[in-house]
Design an enzyme around this catalytic site. Structure first.
Site, PDB file in Angstrom:
ATOM      1  CG  ASP A  60      -0.124  -5.011  11.098  1.00  0.00           C
ATOM      2  OD1 ASP A  60       0.501  -4.296  11.768  1.00  0.00           O
ATOM      3  OD2 ASP A  60      -0.343  -6.111  11.353  1.00  0.00           O
ATOM      4  CE  LYS A  76      -4.233   1.055  14.526  1.00  0.00           C
ATOM      5  NZ  LYS A  76      -4.111  -0.167  13.849  1.00  0.00           N
ATOM      6  N   GLY A 135       3.255  -0.748  15.873  1.00  0.00           N
ATOM      7  CA  GLY A 135       4.106   0.364  15.288  1.00  0.00           C
ATOM      8  C   GLY A 135       3.174   1.016  14.335  1.00  0.00           C
ATOM      9  CG  HIS A 136       0.869   3.806  14.511  1.00  0.00           C
ATOM     10  ND1 HIS A 136       0.076   4.671  15.218  1.00  0.00           N
ATOM     11  CD2 HIS A 136       0.089   2.792  14.446  1.00  0.00           C
ATOM     12  CE1 HIS A 136      -1.176   4.115  15.886  1.00  0.00           C
ATOM     13  NE2 HIS A 136      -0.996   2.968  15.078  1.00  0.00           N
ATOM     14  CD  GLN A 165      -2.177  -3.393  20.186  1.00  0.00           C
ATOM     15  OE1 GLN A 165      -3.170  -2.818  20.821  1.00  0.00           O
ATOM     16  NE2 GLN A 165      -0.857  -3.607  20.823  1.00  0.00           N
TER      17      GLN A 165
END
Length: 431
Positions: free
Chosen positions: A13, A16, A40-41, A225
């Site tokens: 988080d 990225k 998630g991005h 991650q």
């Protein structure tokens, strides 16, 4: 041409998605090398928000090749759903822009069922905090040599044999957890239905990427991650099921380690964590609440509230070492605007002894208390700053002190979710 690996240097988080998107403009190929759709991005481009889980972040940029490498575990149904969603937002995705390694293991419905059943059965204090999406069990099947891989979808006989081998392992586990046995025929039918769509994107990724490298193309390797969730170097057992550190980029796509020219670590200006596990600098007070609210700290995938704390220089120095980070992208500096005083964790007290790294033993980790260094905050806004001249003097001092403590320079500084709000110090793609 330079090839760059992007890794999260905390517990994930770190932002990225934005940084990978920002760098993808300079890259020819963007390759995911580990993880699953549990990470998630979120990308914000021209005011439009894209949420990605399985697809590489570069997929929203035209003229780029996006690659899902063999180090990833792939849920084919989720991937196709995500492709439909992104296409509906106006992004073109074709076999010419997306490639999946033929030897990528698949996440099957049985993996998610097992994942959720185990977590539910775990007693308090032993829950991992898994997303329940089957990533862990899929990696277990990979190392247990019972995975169904992308290439297996092309041949019905091979697919049946692979499924039968997997069920020899899973059915006894399911009985022990009180889950109904797997409907073999239904599972095979599901896989047969999805096979034609997935096989459109299948390719020998290792071969293609080596050819691209020899042709002088720039490759951006994207991890999911954060390094503190690495299966070997993270806060075990509260970790993910794959190697997250930069070294995995090579094996996760089938390219030699000598092909990596620069490692960029993504680092948030404070610290967050989702789920269980140690967190020495965690704040359970008004400051922690303020960080969470200002930083909108809720998981992209799960929606779970993130735990928040002061910046931990000990942990980031450690992950910069294990990933061989050349420079960091420092994100969310604007969240610290308005704090009168900021704290940085510079060491731990372990039973009266000062230590400069997080010990491996879980009981030692639990007894580590942070040693803080205080710095003055700033009242001015840093949001949207695009040059050092736009930053308050105390914000610059904070960034410089972080560089000293983690023994790694800042290459990029991000001051908002917008990709243009970035201060470039060192271009990772510079030859």
């Amino acid at each position: 041409m330079a090839n760059v690996v992007v890794v999260g240097a905390q517990w994930g988080d770190e932002g990225k998605g934005k940084i990978v998107d920002w760098l993808s403009e300079r890259a020819d190929v963007i390759a995911r090398f580990q993880g699953g759709h549990n990470a998630g991005h979120t990308l914000v481009i021209d005011g439009k928000v894209y949420k990605l889980n399985a697809l590489p972040s570069g997929v929203v940029r035209g003229g780029k090749l996006s690659v899902i490498g063999n180090g990833v575990v792939l849920d084919p149904w989720h991937l196709l759903g995500e492709i439909d969603t992104i296409r509906a937002q106006g992004v073109e995705i074709t076999p010419g822009t997306l490639m999946i390694a033929e030897n990528t293991p698949l996440i099957l419905p049985i993996h998610g069922e097992l994942d959720r059943a185990r977590e539910e059965a775990a007693s308090k204090g032993t829950k991992i905090g898994t997303t329940g999406r089957g990533i862990g069990p899929a990696y277990e099947d990979k190392v247990g040599r019972r995975s169904v891989r992308v290439a297996d979808l092309a041949d019905p006989a091979t697919l049946e044999a692979r499924v039968d081998r997997a069920l020899q392992h899973h059915d006894p586990l399911r009985r022990g957890l009180g889950i109904e046995p797997v409907d073999r025929d239904a599972l095979l039918a599901q896989l047969s239905d999805v096979a034609p769509e997935i096989l459109k994107y299948a390719a020998p990724v290792w071969k293609v990427l080596n050819e691209k490298r020899k042709a002088g193309k720039r490759i951006l390797f994207e991890g999911a991650q954060g390094a503190l969730l690495d299966i070997d170097f993270g806060t075990y057992p509260f970790v993910t099921s794959s190697n997250v550190i930069a070294g995995q980029a090579a094996t996760g796509v089938g390219i030699g380690p000598g092909s990596i020219d620069y490692v960029l670590g993504i680092v948030k200006a404070y610290t967050t964590r989702v789920g269980e596990g140690p967190f020495p600098s965690e704040l359970d007070d008004a400051d922690g609440q303020r960080l969470g609210e200002r930083g909108h700290e809720f998981g992209t995938v799960t929606g779970r509230k993130r735990r928040c704390g002061w910046f931990d220089a000990v942990l980031v120095r450690q992950t910069c070492a294990t990933s061989g980070v050349n420079g960091i992208a420092f994100t969310k500096l604007d969240v610290l605007d308005g704090f009168d005083t900021l704290k940085i964790c510079v060491g731990y007290d372990l039973d009266g002894v000062r230590v400069d790294y997080l010990p491996t033993a879980a009981d030692h980790q639990a007894r580590c208390t942070p040693i803080y260094e205080e710095m003055p905050g700033w009242s001015e806004s840093t949001e949207g700053a695009r040059s050092w001249a736009d930053l308050p003097a105390n914000a610059i001092k904070y960034v410089r002190r972080v560089e000293e403590l983690i023994d790694c320079p800042v290459a990029l500084l991000s001051t908002s979710p917008e990709r243009e709000d970035t201060i470039l110090v060192t271009d990772p793609f510079a030859d």
